[in-house]
Design an enzyme around this catalytic site. Structure first.
Site, PDB file in Angstrom:
ATOM      1  N   ARG A 177     -64.881  27.239  66.543  1.00 39.15           N
ATOM      2  CA  ARG A 177     -66.264  27.636  66.534  1.00 39.15           C
ATOM      3  C   ARG A 177     -66.635  29.055  66.096  1.00 39.15           C
ATOM      4  O   ARG A 177     -67.375  29.621  66.581  1.00 39.15           O
ATOM      5  CB  ARG A 177     -66.749  27.566  68.176  1.00 39.15           C
ATOM      6  CG  ARG A 177     -66.763  26.204  68.637  1.00 39.15           C
ATOM      7  CD  ARG A 177     -67.590  25.203  67.857  1.00 39.15           C
ATOM      8  NE  ARG A 177     -66.788  24.380  66.733  1.00 39.15           N
ATOM      9  CZ  ARG A 177     -65.917  23.607  67.101  1.00 39.15           C
ATOM     10  NH1 ARG A 177     -65.841  23.176  68.391  1.00 39.15           N
ATOM     11  NH2 ARG A 177     -65.038  23.014  66.172  1.00 39.15           N
ATOM     12  N   SER A 254     -73.209  22.020  73.025  1.00 43.07           N
ATOM     13  CA  SER A 254     -72.389  22.843  74.001  1.00 43.07           C
ATOM     14  C   SER A 254     -73.159  24.027  74.127  1.00 43.07           C
ATOM     15  O   SER A 254     -73.256  24.757  72.966  1.00 43.07           O
ATOM     16  CB  SER A 254     -70.923  23.036  73.583  1.00 43.07           C
ATOM     17  OG  SER A 254     -70.462  21.381  73.467  1.00 43.07           O
ATOM     18  N   GLU A 349     -71.985  29.475  72.727  1.00 41.55           N
ATOM     19  CA  GLU A 349     -71.516  29.110  71.493  1.00 41.55           C
ATOM     20  C   GLU A 349     -72.847  29.303  70.368  1.00 41.55           C
ATOM     21  O   GLU A 349     -72.295  29.576  69.075  1.00 41.55           O
ATOM     22  CB  GLU A 349     -71.188  27.511  71.468  1.00 41.55           C
ATOM     23  CG  GLU A 349     -70.881  27.029  70.207  1.00 41.55           C
ATOM     24  CD  GLU A 349     -70.391  25.447  70.281  1.00 41.55           C
ATOM     25  OE1 GLU A 349     -69.627  25.178  71.169  1.00 41.55           O
ATOM     26  OE2 GLU A 349     -70.935  24.787  69.498  1.00 41.55           O
TER      27      GLU A 349
HETATM   28  C1  LIG Z   1     -77.444  17.690  70.463  1.00 42.29           C
HETATM   29  C2  LIG Z   1     -76.508  18.753  69.695  1.00 42.29           C
HETATM   30  C3  LIG Z   1     -75.220  18.363  69.445  1.00 42.29           C
HETATM   31  C4  LIG Z   1     -74.250  19.215  68.894  1.00 42.29           C
HETATM   32  N1  LIG Z   1     -73.067  18.893  68.824  1.00 42.29           N
HETATM   33  C5  LIG Z   1     -72.086  19.833  68.082  1.00 42.29           C
HETATM   34  C6  LIG Z   1     -71.043  19.521  67.966  1.00 42.29           C
HETATM   35  O1  LIG Z   1     -70.475  18.315  68.170  1.00 42.29           O
HETATM   36  N2  LIG Z   1     -70.012  20.301  67.259  1.00 42.29           N
HETATM   37  C7  LIG Z   1     -70.452  21.488  66.862  1.00 42.29           C
HETATM   38  O2  LIG Z   1     -69.907  22.492  66.343  1.00 42.29           O
HETATM   39  N3  LIG Z   1     -71.807  21.881  66.886  1.00 42.29           N
HETATM   40  C8  LIG Z   1     -72.715  21.035  67.571  1.00 42.29           C
HETATM   41  N4  LIG Z   1     -74.111  21.256  67.530  1.00 42.29           N
HETATM   42  C9  LIG Z   1     -74.364  22.801  67.433  1.00 42.29           C
HETATM   43  C10 LIG Z   1     -75.174  22.568  65.844  1.00 42.29           C
HETATM   44  O3  LIG Z   1     -75.727  21.268  65.506  1.00 42.29           O
HETATM   45  C11 LIG Z   1     -74.263  22.997  64.773  1.00 42.29           C
HETATM   46  O4  LIG Z   1     -73.715  24.243  64.874  1.00 42.29           O
HETATM   47  C12 LIG Z   1     -75.049  22.826  63.294  1.00 42.29           C
HETATM   48  O5  LIG Z   1     -74.091  23.154  62.190  1.00 42.29           O
HETATM   49  C13 LIG Z   1     -76.096  24.023  63.328  1.00 42.29           C
HETATM   50  O6  LIG Z   1     -76.744  23.548  62.060  1.00 42.29           O
HETATM   51  P1  LIG Z   1     -78.269  24.078  61.993  1.00 42.29           P
HETATM   52  O7  LIG Z   1     -78.618  23.697  60.538  1.00 42.29           O
HETATM   53  O8  LIG Z   1     -79.245  23.830  62.928  1.00 42.29           O
HETATM   54  O9  LIG Z   1     -78.097  25.924  61.964  1.00 42.29           O
HETATM   55  P2  LIG Z   1     -79.336  26.727  62.594  1.00 42.29           P
HETATM   56  O10 LIG Z   1     -79.305  26.546  64.016  1.00 42.29           O
HETATM   57  O11 LIG Z   1     -80.406  26.766  61.977  1.00 42.29           O
HETATM   58  O12 LIG Z   1     -78.598  28.141  62.516  1.00 42.29           O
HETATM   59  C14 LIG Z   1     -77.220  28.590  63.083  1.00 42.29           C
HETATM   60  C15 LIG Z   1     -76.887  29.767  62.662  1.00 42.29           C
HETATM   61  O13 LIG Z   1     -76.259  29.828  61.487  1.00 42.29           O
HETATM   62  C16 LIG Z   1     -77.117  30.442  60.322  1.00 42.29           C
HETATM   63  N5  LIG Z   1     -77.215  29.679  59.320  1.00 42.29           N
HETATM   64  C17 LIG Z   1     -77.659  28.538  59.175  1.00 42.29           C
HETATM   65  N6  LIG Z   1     -77.693  28.175  57.966  1.00 42.29           N
HETATM   66  C18 LIG Z   1     -77.225  29.161  57.200  1.00 42.29           C
HETATM   67  C19 LIG Z   1     -76.929  29.309  55.888  1.00 42.29           C
HETATM   68  N7  LIG Z   1     -77.254  28.542  54.929  1.00 42.29           N
HETATM   69  N8  LIG Z   1     -76.383  30.592  55.512  1.00 42.29           N
HETATM   70  C20 LIG Z   1     -76.345  31.230  56.191  1.00 42.29           C
HETATM   71  N9  LIG Z   1     -76.422  31.337  57.481  1.00 42.29           N
HETATM   72  C21 LIG Z   1     -76.918  30.319  58.049  1.00 42.29           C
HETATM   73  C22 LIG Z   1     -78.222  30.852  61.180  1.00 42.29           C
HETATM   74  O14 LIG Z   1     -78.844  31.946  60.875  1.00 42.29           O
HETATM   75  C23 LIG Z   1     -77.841  30.707  62.573  1.00 42.29           C
HETATM   76  O15 LIG Z   1     -77.106  32.015  63.024  1.00 42.29           O
HETATM   77  C24 LIG Z   1     -74.768  20.450  68.494  1.00 42.29           C
HETATM   78  C25 LIG Z   1     -76.384  20.718  68.524  1.00 42.29           C
HETATM   79  C26 LIG Z   1     -76.778  19.948  69.280  1.00 42.29           C
HETATM   80  C27 LIG Z   1     -78.428  20.276  69.473  1.00 42.29           C
END
Ligand SMILES: Cc1cc2nc3c(=O)[nH]c(=O)nc-3n(C[C@H](O)[C@H](O)[C@H](O)COP(=O)(O)OP(=O)(O)OC[C@H]3O[C@@H](n4cnc5c(N)ncnc54)[C@H](O)[C@@H]3O)c2cc1C
Length: 357
Positions: A177, A254, A349
């Site tokens: 992570r 998480s 996380e």
């Molecule tokens: C119901 C649920 C289940 C989930 N299950 C999992 C799981 O099983 N495993 C897991 O690892 N995660 C899980 N997650 C967490 C999440 O979905 C992941 O971490 C996902 O990759 C985040 O993507 P996002 O586009 O929503 O990022 P955001 O929430 O928009 O951003 C997260 C972080 O990344 C940065 N960021 C985003 N895009 C970029 C980019 N293009 N360049 C630079 N920085 C960037 C943002 O600035 C921020 O710091 C879960 C979340 C939810 C709500």
């Protein structure tokens, strides 16, 4: 060869400039942005970040908003809402393909596309919310698989060098992570290259719960479709697939990472009866959900308008009337309880923006 520039879905280009950031997070929490720019083209995203840097304004890159906790006061800078799209096969060999995915692509749409095309390697990561470009940030993982298994390059705009470059997996420093990108605003991820096997069979199953559900043994392979459907079903039962009407999914997944302790520390803890995963280096990973439950915080344990999910102990959720302040109060209570009972400190996380635990 350009495969699927999928522009059919809502690209949210009509985002009102000062709508609270709650509208763009899966927690539905977060106050107002300073300014908000929606980027549908890669160049536009780079220019937005470059201009903000030149003007000395802080930048928050927001994609799916599924791994951020944004303070009730919002973010007093430039919020870049990333909505770039495109999936391109950049190399093909007999046994594998390299697929380049734009950062703003919806991750689970890409997984579906890979499964449909008979490309194996990301099927166990089905159902995870958010964008493809965010997957390297915390080396997204689930069910014994993580994106570091298939990423061969991350194309990113480096704010320090004011240049776009292709970063190798070693430069990305992927870990559990974590990566070089997490907790850093140096890079804007633009595209990610995944090497996927040309096969209608999944990667070998490495996760006991998944093997059981599939009626298979660890190491077996199943069809890509079977793998994807089973993972999604397991995730749905835990509220880990987004469903707008289900408050148990108004979360960041998480909230805490699973703590990893040294072999000596593990022996001293006397927790042999607890579930745990021994690491190759002698360290031991302990499920945070088990620690939380055994410290006295069951599913549904509530704070003010927020609660632990009724389906999964590790998800902290907004029940509709929550605030970031209340969510973090609940997180502090849980973290304090686990520390008192087991002497183990839990770490969040998600990325905390303009707020702290
Ligand atoms: C119901 C649920 C289940 C989930 N299950 C999992 C799981 O099983 N495993 C897991 O690892 N995660 C899980 N997650 C967490 C999440 O979905 C992941 O971490 C996902 O990759 C985040 O993507 P996002 O586009 O929503 O990022 P955001 O929430 O928009 O951003 C997260 C972080 O990344 C940065 N960021 C985003 N895009 C970029 C980019 N293009 N360049 C630079 N920085 C960037 C943002 O600035 C921020 O710091 C879960 C979340 C939810 C709500």
């Amino acid at each position: 060869m350009f495969v699927v520039p999928d522009v059919s879905r809502d690209r949210q280009t009509d985002a009102p400039a000062n709508s609270p950031l709650a509208a763009y997070t899966t927690l539905r929490l977060g106050g107002e942005p300073g300014t908000l720019t929606v980027a549908v083209e890669t160049d536009q995203a780079v220019t937005t970040v470059r201009n903000a840097s030149a003007e000395g304004r802080p930048v928050l890159v927001l994609a799916g908003g599924s791994n951020v906790v944004i303070g009730d006061a919002g973010f007093p800078g430039e919020v870049l809402l990333l909505r770039t799209r495109g999936i391109e096969v950049v190399s093909t060999r007999a046994d594998d393909v390299v697929v380049r995915v734009a950062a703003g692509e919806v991750w689970d749409d890409f997984v579906e596309y890979a499964v449909t095309n008979g490309w194996s390697g990301v099927e166990f990561l089905s159902g995870i919310p958010g964008s493809a470009g965010a997957t390297p940030i915390q080396n997204v993982g689930a069910y014994g698989s993580e994106v570091a298994d298939t990423i061969v390059a991350v194309h990113a705009y480096d704010r320090e060098r004011d240049a776009v470059r292709a970063m190798t997996p070693a430069e990305c420093a992927f870990a559990y992570r974590a990566s070089v990108f997490k907790h850093s605003d140096r890079y804007l991820v633009l595209h990610v290259d995944f090497r996927l096997a040309v096969s209608t069979e999944s990667a070998p199953i490495r996760y006991a719960e998944l093997a059981r559900s599939l009626g298979a043994e660890a190491g077996d392979r199943v069809s890509l479709r079977q793998a994807r459907d089973t993972v999604r079903k397991l995730r749905e039962q835990k509220g880990m697939v987004l469903a707008p009407d289900d408050h148990d999914t108004w979360s960041v997944g998480s909230f805490f990472t699973n703590p990893v302790v040294s072999g000596e520390r593990w022996a001293a803890l006397g927790l042999d009866h607890a579930p745990h995963w021994p690491g190759e280096d002698g360290s031991v990973k302990i499920p945070a959900a088990w620690l939380i439950e055994h410290a006295g915080f069951p599913k549904g344990f509530a704070g003010a308008g927020v609660s632990i999910s009724t389906k999964h102990t590790l998800a902290l959720t907004n029940r509709g009337e929550g605030t970031t302040t209340a969510l973090l109060d609940l997180a502090r209570t849980i973290r304090g309880g686990v520390l008192e009972k087991f002497g183990i400190e839990l770490h969040p996380e998600p990325v905390l923006i303009n707020c702290e635990l």
